[in-house]
Design an enzyme around this catalytic site. Sequence first.
Site, PDB file in Angstrom:
ATOM      1  N   ARG A 115       0.837  -1.199   0.000  1.00 48.50           N
ATOM      2  CA  ARG A 115       0.000   0.000   0.000  1.00 48.50           C
ATOM      3  C   ARG A 115       0.878   1.258   0.000  1.00 48.50           C
ATOM      4  NH1 ARG A 115      -5.739   0.211   0.515  1.00 48.50           N
ATOM      5  NH2 ARG A 115      -6.292   2.275   1.219  1.00 48.50           N
ATOM      6  N   HIS A 164     -17.388  13.039   3.839  1.00 49.18           N
ATOM      7  CA  HIS A 164     -17.925  11.730   4.220  1.00 49.18           C
ATOM      8  C   HIS A 164     -19.458  11.804   4.199  1.00 49.18           C
ATOM      9  CE1 HIS A 164     -18.247   7.874   6.110  1.00 49.18           C
ATOM     10  NE2 HIS A 164     -19.116   8.393   6.950  1.00 49.18           N
ATOM     11  N   GLY A 198      -6.915   8.114  11.630  1.00 46.10           N
ATOM     12  CA  GLY A 198      -8.040   7.189  11.774  1.00 46.10           C
ATOM     13  C   GLY A 198      -8.947   7.197  10.561  1.00 46.10           C
ATOM     14  N   ASP A 200     -12.113   8.386   9.047  1.00 50.24           N
ATOM     15  CA  ASP A 200     -13.173   9.392   9.198  1.00 50.24           C
ATOM     16  C   ASP A 200     -13.227   9.970  10.611  1.00 50.24           C
ATOM     17  OD1 ASP A 200     -13.961   8.850   6.522  1.00 50.24           O
ATOM     18  OD2 ASP A 200     -15.144   7.153   7.201  1.00 50.24           O
TER      19      ASP A 200
HETATM   20  C1  GRF Z   1     -19.775  11.077  -2.132  1.00 46.27           C
HETATM   21  O1  GRF Z   1     -21.003  10.643  -1.596  1.00 46.27           O
HETATM   22  C2  GRF Z   1     -18.758  11.308  -1.041  1.00 46.27           C
HETATM   23  O2  GRF Z   1     -19.319  11.754   0.160  1.00 46.27           O
HETATM   24  C3  GRF Z   1     -18.175   9.929  -0.838  1.00 46.27           C
HETATM   25  O3  GRF Z   1     -18.109   9.376  -2.130  1.00 46.27           O
HETATM   26  C4  GRF Z   1     -19.105   9.983  -2.976  1.00 46.27           C
HETATM   27  C5  GRF Z   1     -18.367  10.534  -4.148  1.00 46.27           C
HETATM   28  O4  GRF Z   1     -19.204  11.000  -5.147  1.00 46.27           O
HETATM   29  N1  GRF Z   1     -16.908  10.008  -0.160  1.00 46.27           N
HETATM   30  P1  GRF Z   1     -18.605  11.799  -6.385  1.00 46.27           P
HETATM   31  O5  GRF Z   1     -17.494  10.944  -6.992  1.00 46.27           O
HETATM   32  O6  GRF Z   1     -18.092  13.119  -5.891  1.00 46.27           O
HETATM   33  O7  GRF Z   1     -19.754  11.950  -7.339  1.00 46.27           O
END
Ligand code: GRF
Length: 260
Positions: A115, A164, A198, A200
């Site tokens: 990774r 998130h 961490g 989120d």
């Molecule tokens: C969004 O819902 C964001 O919160 C999550 O992944 C999704 C991404 O959507 N982390 P996009 O690629 O910006 O359309």
Amino acid sequence: MAHQEKKRLKIGVLISGSGSNLQAIIDACESGLIDGEVVFVGSDVPDVKGLARAKKHHIPTFAVNYKEFMRAARSFDPAEKVLTESDSDFMKKSLHIVPRSITSDEDKIAWLYRRMAFEMILLEHMEQFDFDLLVLAGFMRNLTAFFIDQINTDPAKPLIMNIHPALLPSFPGTNGYEDTFNYGCKVGGSTVHFVDYGEDTGPIIGQITVPILPGDTLDNFKEKGLKQEWILYPQCIQLFAEGSLKVVTADNGRKKVQIG
Ligand code: GRF
């Protein structure tokens, strides 16, 4: 007196998919809602829609195929590699991102090395650009402590933001909208936060709520939620651009963002 032009924020963006948040950020830069510009868009999945969106706006892009990289790197056996002190520190801070299916310590270490090697390639691409803030916009990989430390060289000034799809600290992880909806919550939403080690867990910058009404389905809740994300993310980035975000330590010892 000569008018001194204000420095515009240089924003690097990482995505994994559709890039609708990226689009909202590009549009906000173009309309002046964000006093900044997107200077690169990187993806861990090739040929996703978000990359096409960036190209349309003449923004430099790159992709590092994560799945392919990890498959090819399987033969790489770091078992004989001597762990340096900083290696083992980063390993400890990043253990939680190792897939649960990997159970032995050696395999966990091997996975983290792979990774990290993947992230090194990402960083190599990113190094070509001068940027002030790294924005994760639907980038579906947790970052290791190694990567985070490369960007956040001053621990008091975090430089990586994420969005998130849930009201943190509830429902961290990959399925924020699903988890909120299936729990039976009557309100959901999204959170923009700085990234820490961490998953989120970093200091919260902004949140926006979305009601879950009788008759709502998971799909239309997601749809409503995403539209709010497009409002929230540019607002939070503009607060950063204005220098209005300060990370302070709360009475309980937690780091939190003070606005203003
Ligand atoms: C969004 O819902 C964001 O919160 C999550 O992944 C999704 C991404 O959507 N982390 P996009 O690629 O910006 O359309």
